[in-house]
Design an enzyme around this catalytic site. Structure first.
Site, mmCIF file in Angstrom:
data_model
loop_
_atom_site.group_PDB
_atom_site.id
_atom_site.type_symbol
_atom_site.label_atom_id
_atom_site.label_comp_id
_atom_site.label_asym_id
_atom_site.label_seq_id
_atom_site.Cartn_x
_atom_site.Cartn_y
_atom_site.Cartn_z
ATOM 1 N N ASP A 66 8.536 -4.094 5.397
ATOM 2 C CA ASP A 66 7.405 -4.916 4.945
ATOM 3 C C ASP A 66 7.655 -6.351 5.398
ATOM 4 O O ASP A 66 8.798 -6.828 5.380
ATOM 5 C CB ASP A 66 7.297 -4.899 3.414
ATOM 6 C CG ASP A 66 7.011 -3.498 2.877
ATOM 7 O OD1 ASP A 66 6.450 -2.687 3.628
ATOM 8 O OD2 ASP A 66 7.368 -3.230 1.712
ATOM 9 N N ASP A 72 8.462 -13.668 -1.782
ATOM 10 C CA ASP A 72 9.393 -12.531 -1.920
ATOM 11 C C ASP A 72 10.823 -13.055 -2.053
ATOM 12 O O ASP A 72 11.602 -12.617 -2.909
ATOM 13 C CB ASP A 72 9.358 -11.650 -0.663
ATOM 14 C CG ASP A 72 8.149 -10.728 -0.600
ATOM 15 O OD1 ASP A 72 7.823 -10.123 -1.618
ATOM 16 O OD2 ASP A 72 7.562 -10.610 0.492
ATOM 17 N N GLU A 94 14.901 -4.916 -3.148
ATOM 18 C CA GLU A 94 14.133 -4.621 -1.943
ATOM 19 C C GLU A 94 14.342 -5.698 -0.886
ATOM 20 O O GLU A 94 14.244 -5.432 0.307
ATOM 21 C CB GLU A 94 12.636 -4.522 -2.288
ATOM 22 C CG GLU A 94 11.810 -4.191 -1.075
ATOM 23 C CD GLU A 94 10.335 -3.977 -1.346
ATOM 24 O OE1 GLU A 94 9.918 -4.021 -2.506
ATOM 25 O OE2 GLU A 94 9.616 -3.757 -0.373
ATOM 26 N N GLU A 95 14.647 -6.901 -1.331
ATOM 27 C CA GLU A 95 14.774 -8.014 -0.389
ATOM 28 C C GLU A 95 16.198 -8.220 0.124
ATOM 29 O O GLU A 95 16.453 -9.183 0.838
ATOM 30 C CB GLU A 95 14.254 -9.309 -1.040
ATOM 31 C CG GLU A 95 12.830 -9.215 -1.547
ATOM 32 C CD GLU A 95 11.824 -8.745 -0.494
ATOM 33 O OE1 GLU A 95 12.019 -9.026 0.701
ATOM 34 O OE2 GLU A 95 10.843 -8.057 -0.887
ATOM 35 N N ASP A 113 12.577 -4.618 -7.560
ATOM 36 C CA ASP A 113 11.614 -5.051 -6.549
ATOM 37 C C ASP A 113 11.114 -6.385 -7.093
ATOM 38 O O ASP A 113 10.298 -6.421 -8.010
ATOM 39 C CB ASP A 113 10.477 -4.021 -6.450
ATOM 40 C CG ASP A 113 9.428 -4.440 -5.442
ATOM 41 O OD1 ASP A 113 9.512 -5.559 -4.922
ATOM 42 O OD2 ASP A 113 8.511 -3.632 -5.188
ATOM 43 N N LEU A 115 9.166 -8.776 -6.064
ATOM 44 C CA LEU A 115 7.740 -9.118 -5.970
ATOM 45 C C LEU A 115 6.975 -7.939 -5.390
ATOM 46 O O LEU A 115 6.753 -7.845 -4.179
ATOM 47 C CB LEU A 115 7.537 -10.368 -5.111
ATOM 48 C CG LEU A 115 6.155 -10.984 -5.302
ATOM 49 C CD1 LEU A 115 5.998 -11.552 -6.703
ATOM 50 C CD2 LEU A 115 5.902 -12.067 -4.274
ATOM 51 N N ASP A 116 6.580 -7.041 -6.283
ATOM 52 C CA ASP A 116 5.815 -5.865 -5.849
ATOM 53 C C ASP A 116 4.374 -6.273 -5.533
ATOM 54 O O ASP A 116 3.775 -7.073 -6.251
ATOM 55 C CB ASP A 116 5.813 -4.821 -6.972
ATOM 56 C CG ASP A 116 4.941 -3.641 -6.627
ATOM 57 O OD1 ASP A 116 5.245 -2.964 -5.629
ATOM 58 O OD2 ASP A 116 3.936 -3.415 -7.325
ATOM 59 N N GLU A 280 11.277 1.333 -7.628
ATOM 60 C CA GLU A 280 9.841 1.495 -7.872
ATOM 61 C C GLU A 280 9.608 2.764 -8.700
ATOM 62 O O GLU A 280 9.141 2.707 -9.830
ATOM 63 C CB GLU A 280 9.064 1.510 -6.542
ATOM 64 C CG GLU A 280 9.138 0.128 -5.863
ATOM 65 C CD GLU A 280 8.356 -0.003 -4.569
ATOM 66 O OE1 GLU A 280 7.666 -1.013 -4.380
ATOM 67 O OE2 GLU A 280 8.465 0.893 -3.697
HETATM 68 O O1 F6P Z 1 5.551 -2.106 -2.731
HETATM 69 C C1 F6P Z 1 4.821 -1.242 -1.985
HETATM 70 C C2 F6P Z 1 3.346 -1.315 -2.262
HETATM 71 O O2 F6P Z 1 2.813 -2.582 -1.931
HETATM 72 C C3 F6P Z 1 2.915 -0.944 -3.689
HETATM 73 O O3 F6P Z 1 2.865 -2.047 -4.545
HETATM 74 C C4 F6P Z 1 1.563 -0.307 -3.478
HETATM 75 O O4 F6P Z 1 1.261 0.675 -4.438
HETATM 76 C C5 F6P Z 1 1.667 0.284 -2.090
HETATM 77 O O5 F6P Z 1 2.755 -0.332 -1.446
HETATM 78 C C6 F6P Z 1 0.434 0.059 -1.285
HETATM 79 O O6 F6P Z 1 0.487 0.844 -0.173
HETATM 80 P P1 F6P Z 1 -0.641 0.804 0.976
HETATM 81 O O7 F6P Z 1 -0.331 -0.423 1.810
HETATM 82 O O8 F6P Z 1 -0.478 2.084 1.726
HETATM 83 O O9 F6P Z 1 -1.972 0.684 0.308
HETATM 84 MN MN MN Z 2 6.895 -2.835 -4.223
#
Ligand code: F6P
Ligand code: MN
Length: 351
Positions: A66, A72, A94-95, A113, A115-116, A280
């Site tokens: 990502d 983040d 995650e970072e 994580d 900053l989700d 997660e």
């Molecule tokens: O952290 C990963 C994440 O951003 C989640 O928060 C979220 O549910 C998912 O990925 C979104 O995925 P996509 O980009 O496929 O919609």
């Molecule tokens: Mn996340």
């Protein structure tokens, strides 16, 4: 200070639940750290561009591929720093590519994580912090070893959501899942909602439907049946929501039921989906189970899976238990996913 009339403060709840168990007491301390760090991060997020450009890309990727944003990295620093005075032996984030060793005498290992949903920062949609607290393994070994335990071993876990309200939702020790909301006037968290109970049945599903062509047959069949609504084999109409922030989709499911799916699919690198087991799926699964819901990798309970590595991904399905069970049947019972003429009138073969 305990409150007699107003809502219960987080601190009071943590004192009540921690009891005499040293691990649970230590985990309660980590929850205090998380709450303090979250209050700080909430202020920064709330300022948006008034405080700089937190959504700016740093032009590099994290371990999961990502794009890393300024926020983040800042969130990671704020949370790691908050654990430095606590009995935390190691942190996985995650970072950070490698686990970070902290207090060698610490009782706990924390996976997070920080900053989700960070791709949502610039769109002013809710983001969050997800955390999992594990006991360190006796005999120690390297820092990574502590994290390779099934999620069932978590002593506490949950997430913070930075939305219209900033709230922390977690389960600690053997307790039920609880929600506390930040009072932005005094920087403290208070309990304003009863312990959430996830509705047994579902009328709403969450999935990134743009991946339809990449899914395996059972997932396609399940979503086809949801889309067919009252005219299809499931015999009722369903609504659909997808925010792109796991914490926001999860919070909604705690409030009004539903199911979330991020299955594995046929894209390169997506065989086990997109979400990470340690920081997660596991924390969400613990909080979901302690609120009466279920969480699987489509078939197996998430909390029974032994992680193969600290950043391992896992397919994730969670929410209303009847629905999570139904998704498992689409995977194990051909009557549910087979499109052959024999099962043409699939409404007739439903239990
Ligand atoms: O952290 C990963 C994440 O951003 C989640 O928060 C979220 O549910 C998912 O990925 C979104 O995925 P996509 O980009 O496929 O919609
Ligand atoms: Mn996340």
């Amino acid at each position: 200070m305990p409150q007699n009339n107003g809502p219960k403060e987080l601190e009071t709840y943590l004192e009540e639940v921690a009891g005499g168990d040293p691990h649970v007491r230590a985990a309660a301390g980590v929850l205090r750290d998380v709450a303090a760090a979250a209050s700080q991060l909430s202020r920064i997020i709330g300022l948006g561009r008034l405080g700089g450009h937190p959504g700016a890309s740093l032009g590099r990727m994290n371990v999961d591929g990502d794009v890393q944003k300024e926020l983040d990295v800042l969130a990671n620093e704020i949370f790691v720093d908050s654990f430095r005075q606590s009995p935390v032996a190691a942190v996985v984030s995650e970072e950070m590519k490698e686990p970070l060793a902290l207090d060698p005498a610490g009782l706990l290992a924390v996976a997070m994580d920080p900053l989700d949903g960070s791709s949502n920062i610039d769109t002013n949609v809710s983001v969050g912090t997800i955390f999992s607290i594990l006991p360190v393994l006796a005999g120690r070994g390297n820092a990574e070893a502590h994290f390779l335990q099934p999620g069932r071993k978590q002593i506490g876990a949950g997430f913070v959501i930075y939305g219209p309200q900033t709230s922390i939702l977690f389960a600690l020790g053997a307790g039920q899942t609880q929600i506390f909301t930040l009072d932005r006037r005094d920087g403290r968290f208070y309990q304003t909602l009863p312990a959430p109970v996830i509705a047994a049945e579902f009328t709403e599903y969450a999935i990134n439907a743009s991946n339809y062509r990449h899914w395996e047959a059972p997932v396609r069949a399940f979503i086809d049946d949801c889309e067919e609504g009252a005219e299809g084999p499931l015999k009722r109409d369903y609504n659909m929501r997808w925010t792109g922030s796991l914490v926001a989709d999860a919070y909604r499911i705690f409030m009004r039921g539903g199911v979330f799916l991020y299955p594995g699919d046929q894209r390169a690198g997506y065989g086990s989906g997109r979400l990470r087991l340690l920081y997660e799926a596991n924390p969400i699964a613990l909080a979901v189970e302690r609120a009466g819901g279920s969480a699987t990798d489509c078939v197996r309970p998430i909390l029974d899976i032994v992680p193969s590595s600290v950043h391992a991904k896992v397919p994730l399905v969670f929410g209303s238990p009847a629905c999570v069970g139904l998704v498992a049947r689409y995977h194990s019972d051909p009557q549910f996913s087979d499109r052959a003429p024999l099962f043409g009138n699939r409404g007739l073969i439903r239990p």
